[in-house]
Write a protein that holds these residues in place. Structure first.
Motif, short mmCIF file in Angstrom:
data_model
loop_
_atom_site.label_atom_id
_atom_site.label_comp_id
_atom_site.label_asym_id
_atom_site.label_seq_id
_atom_site.Cartn_x
_atom_site.Cartn_y
_atom_site.Cartn_z
N VAL A 1 -15.09 -22.53 -99.96
CA VAL A 1 -15.78 -22.16 -98.71
C VAL A 1 -17.27 -22.39 -98.87
O VAL A 1 -17.93 -22.88 -97.96
CB VAL A 1 -15.51 -20.68 -98.36
CG1 VAL A 1 -16.24 -20.27 -97.09
CG2 VAL A 1 -14.01 -20.41 -98.23
N THR A 2 -17.79 -22.03 -100.03
CA THR A 2 -19.21 -22.20 -100.33
C THR A 2 -19.37 -23.24 -101.44
O THR A 2 -18.42 -23.50 -102.19
CB THR A 2 -19.84 -20.86 -100.78
OG1 THR A 2 -19.15 -20.40 -101.96
CG2 THR A 2 -19.73 -19.81 -99.69
N CYS B 1 -17.16 -10.62 -99.03
CA CYS B 1 -16.70 -11.52 -97.98
C CYS B 1 -15.61 -10.83 -97.18
O CYS B 1 -15.06 -9.81 -97.60
CB CYS B 1 -16.21 -12.85 -98.56
SG CYS B 1 -14.81 -12.70 -99.65
N TYR C 1 -23.19 -15.26 -93.29
CA TYR C 1 -22.79 -16.61 -92.92
C TYR C 1 -21.31 -16.62 -92.58
O TYR C 1 -20.56 -15.74 -93.01
CB TYR C 1 -23.06 -17.59 -94.08
CG TYR C 1 -24.51 -17.68 -94.44
CD1 TYR C 1 -25.34 -18.57 -93.76
CD2 TYR C 1 -25.06 -16.88 -95.43
CE1 TYR C 1 -26.69 -18.66 -94.07
CE2 TYR C 1 -26.41 -16.96 -95.74
CZ TYR C 1 -27.21 -17.85 -95.06
OH TYR C 1 -28.54 -17.92 -95.35
N ARG D 1 -17.81 -19.43 -91.74
CA ARG D 1 -17.19 -20.76 -91.62
C ARG D 1 -15.78 -20.56 -91.11
O ARG D 1 -15.10 -19.60 -91.47
CB ARG D 1 -17.15 -21.48 -92.96
CG ARG D 1 -18.53 -21.93 -93.40
CD ARG D 1 -18.49 -22.84 -94.58
NE ARG D 1 -18.04 -24.18 -94.19
CZ ARG D 1 -17.72 -25.11 -95.07
NH1 ARG D 1 -17.76 -24.87 -96.37
NH2 ARG D 1 -17.33 -26.31 -94.66
N GLU E 1 -18.63 -26.40 -89.82
CA GLU E 1 -19.96 -26.22 -90.38
C GLU E 1 -20.26 -24.74 -90.60
O GLU E 1 -19.82 -23.88 -89.83
CB GLU E 1 -21.02 -26.81 -89.44
CG GLU E 1 -20.97 -28.32 -89.34
CD GLU E 1 -21.29 -29.00 -90.65
OE1 GLU E 1 -22.26 -28.59 -91.33
OE2 GLU E 1 -20.55 -29.94 -91.01
N GLU E 2 -21.04 -24.45 -91.61
CA GLU E 2 -21.48 -23.09 -91.85
C GLU E 2 -22.44 -22.66 -90.74
O GLU E 2 -23.27 -23.45 -90.30
CB GLU E 2 -22.19 -23.01 -93.19
CG GLU E 2 -22.72 -21.63 -93.52
CD GLU E 2 -23.48 -21.60 -94.82
OE1 GLU E 2 -22.91 -21.13 -95.81
OE2 GLU E 2 -24.64 -22.08 -94.83
N SER F 1 -25.09 -19.35 -89.57
CA SER F 1 -25.76 -18.13 -89.98
C SER F 1 -25.73 -17.15 -88.81
O SER F 1 -26.11 -17.50 -87.70
CB SER F 1 -27.20 -18.43 -90.38
OG SER F 1 -27.86 -17.23 -90.72
#
Length: 169
Positions: free
Chosen positions: A19-20, A29, A54, A56, A65-66, A68
């Motif tokens: 994910v990151t 999370c 953040y 996703r 796309e991520e 914020s």
């Protein structure tokens, strides 16, 4: 943060998906699945001096796309998430403002999320550790609970919202 999933009827879990990008400073999370069967992954990541929230979305094939949800001016930590009876995802977290920790939330709208709003409105002292739940009763309600020090000791507070975003006292 990694996500592994299994489709209904499958016996095996899929390969973990990143994910990151890694090497982050992640503080918790949360996951929720929206009405279009997208898995939303929320996480608090420190970039620079502050943690921000953040998100996703994973549609079963690829991550979007991520995005914020917070502006990075203060620390925003410990996201929790739920899906309401209309299939929209809600996320809540504890966030610092200039004087203390508050409880903030945002709800899914179209391709994104609403501007964060204060859940523990009117409280002046620290609030921590949000929890969130949803029900279909009464047309759908979302309850956000938290630990607060408003009365000089540790108490649990709850505020309910309708799926329209309007809150009870």
């Amino acid at each position: 943060v990694w996500l592994s999933h299994r489709r209904a009827g499958d016996e095996k879990w899929g390969e973990p998906l990143a994910v990151t990008p890694g090497k982050g400073d992640i503080m918790r999370c949360a996951l929720a699945v929206d009405g279009r069967n997208r898995v939303w992954v929320f996480y608090s990541d420190r970039r620079g001096e502050s943690f921000s929230i953040y998100a996703r979305a994973y549609d079963g094939r690829a991550f979007g796309e991520e995005m914020s949800l917070t502006d990075g001016r203060h620390n925003d930590l410990s996201p929790v998430a739920v899906t309401d009876s209309a299939g929209r995802v809600w996320v809540a977290w504890q966030g610092a403002d200039t004087t203390s920790f508050r409880i903030f939330a945002s709800r899914q709208e179209d391709a994104g999320f609403t501007k964060p709003f204060v859940v523990n409105e009117g409280m002046k002292r620290n609030s921590w550790s949000p929890a969130i739940a949803a029900t279909k009763a009464d047309g759908g309600k979302i309850a956000i609970a938290w630990d607060g020090y408003e009365k000089g000791d540790y108490d649990v507070f709850v505020r309910e919202f309708g799926v329209d975003g309007k809150s009870d006292p």
